[in-house]
Design a protein around this motif. Structure first.
Motif, PDB file in Angstrom:
ATOM      1  N   VAL A 175       0.836  -1.219   0.000  1.00 10.33           N
ATOM      2  CA  VAL A 175       0.000   0.000   0.000  1.00 10.33           C
ATOM      3  C   VAL A 175       0.864   1.260   0.000  1.00 10.33           C
ATOM      4  N   ASN A 176       1.974   1.249   0.782  1.00 14.80           N
ATOM      5  CA  ASN A 176       2.815   2.453   0.836  1.00 14.80           C
ATOM      6  C   ASN A 176       3.491   2.736  -0.497  1.00 14.80           C
ATOM      7  N   ALA A 177       3.980   1.673  -1.140  1.00 12.25           N
ATOM      8  CA  ALA A 177       4.633   1.849  -2.451  1.00 12.25           C
ATOM      9  C   ALA A 177       3.610   2.336  -3.480  1.00 12.25           C
ATOM     10  N   THR A 178       2.394   1.800  -3.391  1.00 10.64           N
ATOM     11  CA  THR A 178       1.327   2.206  -4.323  1.00 10.64           C
ATOM     12  C   THR A 178       0.994   3.680  -4.096  1.00 10.64           C
ATOM     13  N   ARG A 179       0.931   4.082  -2.812  1.00  5.20           N
ATOM     14  CA  ARG A 179       0.623   5.474  -2.465  1.00  5.20           C
ATOM     15  C   ARG A 179       1.698   6.402  -3.027  1.00  5.20           C
ATOM     16  N   GLU A 180       2.974   6.038  -2.833  1.00  3.73           N
ATOM     17  CA  GLU A 180       4.069   6.880  -3.337  1.00  3.73           C
ATOM     18  C   GLU A 180       4.009   6.989  -4.856  1.00  3.73           C
ATOM     19  N   ALA A 181       3.722   5.869  -5.538  1.00  6.33           N
ATOM     20  CA  ALA A 181       3.697   5.869  -7.010  1.00  6.33           C
ATOM     21  C   ALA A 181       2.575   6.755  -7.533  1.00  6.33           C
ATOM     22  N   LEU A 182       1.414   6.703  -6.877  1.00  2.76           N
ATOM     23  CA  LEU A 182       0.329   7.541  -7.416  1.00  2.76           C
ATOM     24  C   LEU A 182       0.530   9.014  -7.107  1.00  2.76           C
ATOM     25  N   LEU A 183       1.162   9.314  -5.951  1.00  2.00           N
ATOM     26  CA  LEU A 183       1.446  10.721  -5.646  1.00  2.00           C
ATOM     27  C   LEU A 183       2.498  11.285  -6.602  1.00  2.00           C
ATOM     28  N   LYS A 184       3.450  10.428  -6.988  1.00  2.00           N
ATOM     29  CA  LYS A 184       4.493  10.861  -7.930  1.00  2.00           C
ATOM     30  C   LYS A 184       3.852  11.188  -9.292  1.00  2.00           C
ATOM     31  N   ARG A 185       2.935  10.323  -9.712  1.00  2.00           N
ATOM     32  CA  ARG A 185       2.277  10.560 -11.009  1.00  2.00           C
ATOM     33  C   ARG A 185       1.389  11.813 -10.937  1.00  2.00           C
ATOM     34  N   ASP A 186       0.672  11.994  -9.829  1.00  2.00           N
ATOM     35  CA  ASP A 186      -0.154  13.209  -9.679  1.00  2.00           C
ATOM     36  C   ASP A 186       0.714  14.469  -9.741  1.00  2.00           C
ATOM     37  N   ALA A 187       1.892  14.410  -9.071  1.00  2.00           N
ATOM     38  CA  ALA A 187       2.763  15.590  -9.039  1.00  2.00           C
ATOM     39  C   ALA A 187       3.233  15.917 -10.452  1.00  2.00           C
ATOM     40  N   ALA A 188       3.614  14.894 -11.209  1.00  2.00           N
ATOM     41  CA  ALA A 188       4.069  15.127 -12.596  1.00  2.00           C
ATOM     42  C   ALA A 188       2.918  15.672 -13.438  1.00  2.00           C
ATOM     43  N   ASP A 189       1.731  15.097 -13.285  1.00  2.00           N
ATOM     44  CA  ASP A 189       0.587  15.514 -14.110  1.00  2.00           C
ATOM     45  C   ASP A 189       0.108  16.925 -13.744  1.00  2.00           C
ATOM     46  N   SER A 190       0.290  17.307 -12.462  1.00  2.00           N
ATOM     47  CA  SER A 190      -0.177  18.635 -12.016  1.00  2.00           C
ATOM     48  C   SER A 190       0.824  19.738 -12.337  1.00  2.00           C
ATOM     49  N   SER A 191       2.092  19.366 -12.507  1.00  2.00           N
ATOM     50  CA  SER A 191       3.118  20.406 -12.654  1.00  2.00           C
ATOM     51  C   SER A 191       3.564  20.626 -14.095  1.00  2.00           C
ATOM     52  N   ARG A 192       3.053  19.844 -15.036  1.00  2.00           N
ATOM     53  CA  ARG A 192       3.487  20.081 -16.425  1.00  2.00           C
ATOM     54  C   ARG A 192       2.945  21.432 -16.893  1.00  2.00           C
ATOM     55  N   LYS A 193       3.640  22.010 -17.894  1.00  2.00           N
ATOM     56  CA  LYS A 193       3.266  23.364 -18.342  1.00  2.00           C
ATOM     57  C   LYS A 193       1.973  23.357 -19.148  1.00  2.00           C
ATOM     58  N   THR A 194       1.811  22.348 -20.025  1.00  2.00           N
ATOM     59  CA  THR A 194       0.656  22.343 -20.930  1.00  2.00           C
ATOM     60  C   THR A 194      -0.511  21.564 -20.334  1.00  2.00           C
ATOM     61  N   SER A 195      -1.629  22.239 -20.191  1.00  2.00           N
ATOM     62  CA  SER A 195      -2.875  21.694 -19.624  1.00  2.00           C
ATOM     63  C   SER A 195      -2.656  20.654 -18.522  1.00  2.00           C
ATOM     64  N   PRO A 196      -2.167  21.121 -17.370  1.00  2.00           N
ATOM     65  CA  PRO A 196      -1.952  20.208 -16.239  1.00  2.00           C
ATOM     66  C   PRO A 196      -3.270  19.713 -15.636  1.00  2.00           C
ATOM     67  N   LEU A 197      -3.150  18.680 -14.824  1.00  2.00           N
ATOM     68  CA  LEU A 197      -4.290  18.213 -14.021  1.00  2.00           C
ATOM     69  C   LEU A 197      -4.752  19.378 -13.151  1.00  2.00           C
ATOM     70  N   ALA A 198      -6.004  19.793 -13.308  1.00  2.00           N
ATOM     71  CA  ALA A 198      -6.517  20.924 -12.520  1.00  2.00           C
ATOM     72  C   ALA A 198      -8.039  20.892 -12.506  1.00  2.00           C
ATOM     73  N   LYS A 199      -8.590  21.460 -11.452  1.00  2.00           N
ATOM     74  CA  LYS A 199     -10.048  21.593 -11.339  1.00  2.00           C
ATOM     75  C   LYS A 199     -10.464  22.863 -12.069  1.00  2.00           C
ATOM     76  N   ALA A 200     -11.467  22.756 -12.928  1.00  2.00           N
ATOM     77  CA  ALA A 200     -11.999  23.953 -13.584  1.00  2.00           C
ATOM     78  C   ALA A 200     -12.731  24.790 -12.536  1.00  2.00           C
ATOM     79  N   ASP A 201     -12.720  26.103 -12.703  1.00  2.00           N
ATOM     80  CA  ASP A 201     -13.362  26.990 -11.719  1.00  2.00           C
ATOM     81  C   ASP A 201     -14.840  26.640 -11.528  1.00  2.00           C
ATOM     82  N   ASP A 202     -15.481  26.186 -12.612  1.00  2.00           N
ATOM     83  CA  ASP A 202     -16.927  25.903 -12.527  1.00  2.00           C
ATOM     84  C   ASP A 202     -17.229  24.409 -12.350  1.00  2.00           C
TER      85      ASP A 202
END
Ligand code: ATP
Ligand SMILES: Nc1ccn([C@H]2C[C@H](O)[C@@H](COP(=O)(O)O)O2)c(=O)n1
Length: 231
Positions: A175-202
């Motif tokens: 579970v811990n390794a799985t947690r680290e792997a998904l947080l790593k992927r979220d961080a990469a997906d949220s921090s890219r310059k072009t259309s990152p993972l994000a909540k739309a205002d609406d």
């Protein structure tokens, strides 16, 4: 029905975004099936192009090399929620795109702007041809791909809940390794310059941490029905 006229249900476009393991695929498929809508898994498309790059020996540490071949593979996505299908150059890749190798490389490939431009165009054309409406799930659907969607949902859940769900799927996974792997992927997906993972205002945010899958599905179905009733 008065005068024997058939009731027409308005077409509806639903965007469902959120981090890994929040329940986007399970919820989107069930909502689409229940409401007679098409379904598009955009993560599967990014996984498919990544699979093609891995298979063809493209250097995934080199964004220029990735961009140079981004237009080559022909990706075809099915939109039946009860039988999601995806092919690359005619090959069924629904199994191979779920390997650990593809999962660990998909964030690097999907960060390349030429890849995103190509896949975004494909997603818009699929959504435009869904006559009854469609549920499209991903990371940037409400913000970039379909900013005029009728309803935008942003699913969240605690990292612990998401890791527990994922390790339940991958029997025996730590579970811990799985947690680290998904947080790593979220961080990469949220921090890219072009259309990152994000909540739309609406977007409507739904925290699924303490909800069963059935409760999340019911919540989203209700939101879609309310939206349709107001159209
Ligand atoms: N509310 C919930 N309660 C318990 N389990 C859930 C819930 N929602 C989804 N799950 C389970 O969690 C796992 C991950 O769900 P799902 O694949 O739908 O997430 P996802 O957001 O699409 O993830 P990814 O972005 O990584 O593809 C699945 O096994 C699913 O059955
Ligand atoms: N709209 C999207 C959908 C997916 N991606 C990328 C980022 C994810 O880590 C990867 C795999 O998605 P999953 O199958 O886990 O939903 O694809 C993206 O950049 N934009």
């Amino acid at each position: 029905m008065e005068n024997g006229a058939a009731r027409t249900v308005p077409s509806v476009i639903v965007a469902i975004d959120g981090p890994s393991g929040t329940g986007k695929s399970s919820t989107s498929k069930a909502v689409a099936a229940q409401l007679g809508l098409s379904y598009l898994d955009t993560g599967a498309q990014y996984r498919a192009i990544t699979w093609w790059m891995v298979t063809n020996g493209i250097d995934l540490d080199d964004p220029t090399a990735i961009a140079a071949v981004a237009g080559k593979p022909e990706i075809v996505s099915g939109t039946d929620p009860s039988a999601p299908a995806i092919t690359v150059d005619g090959v069924d890749v629904s199994g191979p795109i779920r390997t650990q190798e593809v999962t660990s490389k998909v964030s690097a490939v999907s960060a390349v702007p030429d890849v995103r431009a190509r896949i975004t165009e494909l997603q818009r054309s699929i959504a435009a041809s869904a006559e009854e409406g469609i549920v499209v799930e991903g990371r940037d659907i409400g913000t970039t791909v379909l900013p005029d969607a009728d309803l935008k949902i942003f699913l969240t859940a605690s990292p612990e809940a998401r890791a527990a769900r994922r390790s339940g799927e991958l029997q025996g996974a730590d579970v811990n390794a799985t947690r680290e792997a998904l947080l790593k992927r979220d961080a990469a997906d949220s921090s890219r310059k072009t259309s990152p993972l994000a909540k739309a205002d609406d977007a409507v945010e739904v925290d699924t941490t303490d909800l069963t899958l059935a409760q999340v599905i019911e919540c989203v179905v209700t939101l879609v029905e309310e939206k349709r009733a107001g159209k």
